[in-house]
Scaffold this active site. Structure first.
Site, mmCIF file in Angstrom:
data_model
loop_
_atom_site.group_PDB
_atom_site.id
_atom_site.type_symbol
_atom_site.label_atom_id
_atom_site.label_comp_id
_atom_site.label_asym_id
_atom_site.label_seq_id
_atom_site.Cartn_x
_atom_site.Cartn_y
_atom_site.Cartn_z
ATOM 1 N N TRP A 179 16.142 1.582 -5.236
ATOM 2 C CA TRP A 179 15.407 1.616 -3.715
ATOM 3 C C TRP A 179 15.129 0.058 -3.221
ATOM 4 O O TRP A 179 14.589 -1.058 -3.798
ATOM 5 C CB TRP A 179 13.673 1.852 -4.079
ATOM 6 C CG TRP A 179 12.598 2.266 -2.877
ATOM 7 C CD1 TRP A 179 12.646 2.011 -1.656
ATOM 8 C CD2 TRP A 179 11.976 0.558 -2.625
ATOM 9 N NE1 TRP A 179 12.128 2.519 -0.992
ATOM 10 C CE2 TRP A 179 11.446 1.238 -1.764
ATOM 11 C CE3 TRP A 179 11.390 -0.294 -3.959
ATOM 12 C CZ2 TRP A 179 10.010 0.149 -0.986
ATOM 13 C CZ3 TRP A 179 10.486 -0.971 -3.444
ATOM 14 C CH2 TRP A 179 10.189 -0.888 -2.175
ATOM 15 N N GLU A 220 16.654 5.687 -3.622
ATOM 16 C CA GLU A 220 15.134 6.596 -3.291
ATOM 17 C C GLU A 220 15.275 6.503 -1.972
ATOM 18 O O GLU A 220 15.424 5.678 -1.452
ATOM 19 C CB GLU A 220 14.503 5.970 -3.959
ATOM 20 C CG GLU A 220 13.200 6.082 -3.582
ATOM 21 C CD GLU A 220 12.044 5.739 -4.791
ATOM 22 O OE1 GLU A 220 12.463 4.972 -5.479
ATOM 23 O OE2 GLU A 220 10.953 6.053 -4.864
ATOM 24 N N LYS A 222 12.786 6.874 1.469
ATOM 25 C CA LYS A 222 11.182 5.919 1.680
ATOM 26 C C LYS A 222 11.372 6.567 3.334
ATOM 27 O O LYS A 222 11.833 6.432 4.500
ATOM 28 C CB LYS A 222 11.002 5.659 1.746
ATOM 29 C CG LYS A 222 9.475 4.676 1.732
ATOM 30 C CD LYS A 222 8.676 3.624 0.778
ATOM 31 C CE LYS A 222 7.635 3.461 1.301
ATOM 32 N NZ LYS A 222 7.120 2.181 -0.034
ATOM 33 N N ASP A 253 10.588 10.725 -4.608
ATOM 34 C CA ASP A 253 9.432 10.327 -4.817
ATOM 35 C C ASP A 253 8.359 11.104 -4.067
ATOM 36 O O ASP A 253 8.488 11.110 -2.481
ATOM 37 C CB ASP A 253 9.114 8.721 -4.406
ATOM 38 C CG ASP A 253 8.297 8.349 -4.522
ATOM 39 O OD1 ASP A 253 6.702 8.355 -4.313
ATOM 40 O OD2 ASP A 253 7.878 7.377 -5.040
ATOM 41 N N HIS A 256 6.807 9.431 -0.475
ATOM 42 C CA HIS A 256 7.513 9.468 0.534
ATOM 43 C C HIS A 256 8.209 10.012 1.574
ATOM 44 O O HIS A 256 9.380 10.043 2.390
ATOM 45 C CB HIS A 256 8.687 8.601 -0.138
ATOM 46 C CG HIS A 256 8.941 7.194 -1.057
ATOM 47 N ND1 HIS A 256 9.619 6.586 -1.394
ATOM 48 C CD2 HIS A 256 7.479 6.450 -1.569
ATOM 49 C CE1 HIS A 256 9.438 5.394 -1.997
ATOM 50 N NE2 HIS A 256 7.998 5.442 -2.012
ATOM 51 N N HIS A 280 10.411 10.875 -8.788
ATOM 52 C CA HIS A 280 9.217 10.222 -8.565
ATOM 53 C C HIS A 280 8.621 10.536 -8.274
ATOM 54 O O HIS A 280 7.850 10.537 -6.821
ATOM 55 C CB HIS A 280 9.392 8.632 -7.822
ATOM 56 C CG HIS A 280 9.794 7.145 -8.431
ATOM 57 N ND1 HIS A 280 10.684 6.319 -7.476
ATOM 58 C CD2 HIS A 280 10.612 7.224 -9.792
ATOM 59 C CE1 HIS A 280 11.068 5.501 -8.214
ATOM 60 N NE2 HIS A 280 11.470 6.239 -9.338
ATOM 61 N N ASP A 288 -1.233 5.295 1.553
ATOM 62 C CA ASP A 288 -1.043 5.069 0.648
ATOM 63 C C ASP A 288 0.174 6.080 -0.235
ATOM 64 O O ASP A 288 -0.225 7.279 -0.069
ATOM 65 C CB ASP A 288 -1.397 3.943 -0.832
ATOM 66 C CG ASP A 288 -1.093 3.835 -2.002
ATOM 67 O OD1 ASP A 288 -0.269 3.105 -2.108
ATOM 68 O OD2 ASP A 288 -1.833 4.623 -2.672
ATOM 69 N N ASP A 290 1.050 5.768 -3.953
ATOM 70 C CA ASP A 290 0.989 5.471 -4.914
ATOM 71 C C ASP A 290 -0.210 5.894 -5.553
ATOM 72 O O ASP A 290 -0.430 5.018 -6.602
ATOM 73 C CB ASP A 290 1.382 4.187 -4.909
ATOM 74 C CG ASP A 290 3.531 4.059 -4.146
ATOM 75 O OD1 ASP A 290 4.079 4.720 -5.417
ATOM 76 O OD2 ASP A 290 3.535 3.207 -3.761
ATOM 77 N N ASP A 320 5.761 6.988 -10.710
ATOM 78 C CA ASP A 320 5.527 6.122 -10.113
ATOM 79 C C ASP A 320 4.830 5.893 -9.193
ATOM 80 O O ASP A 320 4.065 6.837 -8.686
ATOM 81 C CB ASP A 320 6.691 5.783 -8.917
ATOM 82 C CG ASP A 320 6.909 4.695 -8.360
ATOM 83 O OD1 ASP A 320 6.055 4.024 -8.695
ATOM 84 O OD2 ASP A 320 7.485 4.892 -6.906
#
Ligand code: RNT
Ligand code: ZN
Length: 412
Positions: A179, A220, A222, A253, A256, A280, A288, A290, A320
């Site tokens: 990533w 990955e 995003k 993810d 993302h 992920h 955010d 995460d 993640d």
């Protein structure tokens, strides 16, 4: 009748074999990301976290050394049922007193991690760290500066070799995720050139053939990062295409995508064109991507897709998230246990009955069964599973409290 026997009979009456469910769950690995333990700091003392990701919070007790991080991981893993793997970033290299640049890293700098993993009989996964570095200020693999791109290409190549060494020494295939944060704060005039540069760099990173028994590479995508709100070179479409073209894994993810866009709905599409994918598992909250993973409908949706379509071997599950505002071990364990819980809930779904209702066009029955199954006596099976795996039930919370008193609070 014990509570477990009672719960088992409830599931059996709906055609679900709980013993089989637990056996299947025990064979599904979940990769625990090392970076929740220290706020994605690593051991380079490179200063600030960059790349458009951020850890907020300053809760005391962060792991500051490899020894502390491994001790915390040991403890966290003792509270997580099932099969775990551990996911490292290149930032977590231990090169002793000599300074080894990221483009020159070798497996020697991970000897302690390999020994630790060997002793635990646990697999390692890996990530090149294309961020938190002075050479990453103007981008990395898509940078307009050829010298910068060269540096990061060399880093990517070095990391794939390290990953292959993990695979070789541990006898367990490593999954390496690539990533990079390259993007821009404001609307670019030219979206194509950075993507062309990214592709050229990636082609160079992946030029070397590495035995897929030793290492599998993932890319990955995003949507945006902090300070890169308007454009990301490695978008979903970019990497979906690139992964298909090169036979790589696509990493989805959960944080993302657009807020109402769900990766659970992407898994079956992606796997029509790819052999394997990497997840992920994360939780996006507003800007955010995460937050600590909680037992949301989307987490359940992800697990349902894996279980319903028997993707156990084709979907590699990685976690993640990073939260520095609470006890970091509790954050780790909460998210990892939730992943396991979601998988177990999927395995306990009255799948046969629901599928029949759907196939016969009885959508009211399908809906009713799905809703009723939410309140089946799951807790008893979960407890039995934890016991079988030799990890505590809800009492893990007080064990973390004790570790905080005895270990974390001494880190001043
Ligand atoms: C960042 C990506 C990436 C990182 C980790 C540290 O948005 O999700 O996977 O979180 O590699
Ligand atoms: Zn991620």
């Amino acid at each position: 009748m014990s509570n477990y026997e009672y719960a088992k009979s409830v599931y059996a009456s709906l055609g679900v074999d709980v013993e089989k469910a637990m056996d299947r769950l025990a064979a599904i690995p979940v990769s625990l990301h090392c970076w929740q333990g220290d706020d994605v700091s690593g051991f380079e003392n490179s200063g600030e976290l960059s790349g458009g990701i951020a850890v907020t919070g300053n809760y005391p007790g962060r792991a500051r050394t490899p020894q502390e991080l491994r001790a915390d991981l040991d403890f966290a893993l003792s509270l997580i049922p099932g099969t775990s793997r551990v996911n490292l970033h290149a930032l977590y290299a231990e090169c002793g007193n000599k300074k080894v640049e990221r483009n020159e890293l070798t497996a020697d700098c991970f000897a302690n991690w390999i020994d630790w993993a060997k002793a635990k009989d646990i697999a390692l996964d890996f990530n090149p760290s294309y961020f938190s570095h002075p050479m990453a200020e103007s981008g990395t693999l898509a940078s307009p500066d050829a010298a910068v791109r060269k540096f990061w290409v060399e880093h990517g190549i070095a990391c794939r070799r390290i990953a292959a060494e993990f695979g070789r020494q541990l006898g367990k295939t490593c999954v390496t995720n690539h990533w990079c944060p390259d993007g821009s704060k404001d609307t670019p005039f030219d979206r194509l050139a950075p993507r062309e540069r990214l592709m050229e760099s990636l082609d160079a990173v992946f030029a070397e053939d590495i035995d897929k028994k030793l290492n599998l590479d993932a890319v990955e995508s995003k949507l945006f990062g902090i300070g890169a709100e308007s454009f990301t070179a490695g978008s979903h479409e970019f990497y979906m295409g690139y992964a298909i073209k090169k036979g790589l894994l696509l990493c989805l993810d959960a944080g993302h995508f657009h807020p109402t866009e769900l990766i659970s709905d992407k898994i079956s599409s992606a796997l029509m064109f790819l052999d394997d994918i990497l997840l992920h598992v994360s939780r996006g909250v507003r800007w955010d991507s995460d937050h600590v993973v909680t037992l949301t409908d989307e987490l359940q949706g992800i697990a349902d897709e894996i279980i319903r379509h028997n993707y156990d071997k084709r979907v590699h599950i990685g976690l993640d998230y990073f939260d520095g505002s609470i006890n970091r071990i509790a954050a780790w364990v909460t998210g990892a246990r939730n992943m396991q819980k979601a998988l177990l809930r999927s395995l306990l779904e009255p799948a046969q009955l629901i599928a029949e209702a759907e196939q016969s066009g009885n959508f009211a029955k399908r809906l009713a069964l799905m809703e009723e199954s939410r309140t089946l006596p799951f807790h008893e099976i979960w407890n039995a599973y934890c016991e079988r795996c030799n990890v505590p039930g809800i009492s893990w919370i007080s064990e973390v409290g004790k570790y905080e008193n005895d270990v974390l609070s001494l880190r001043k």
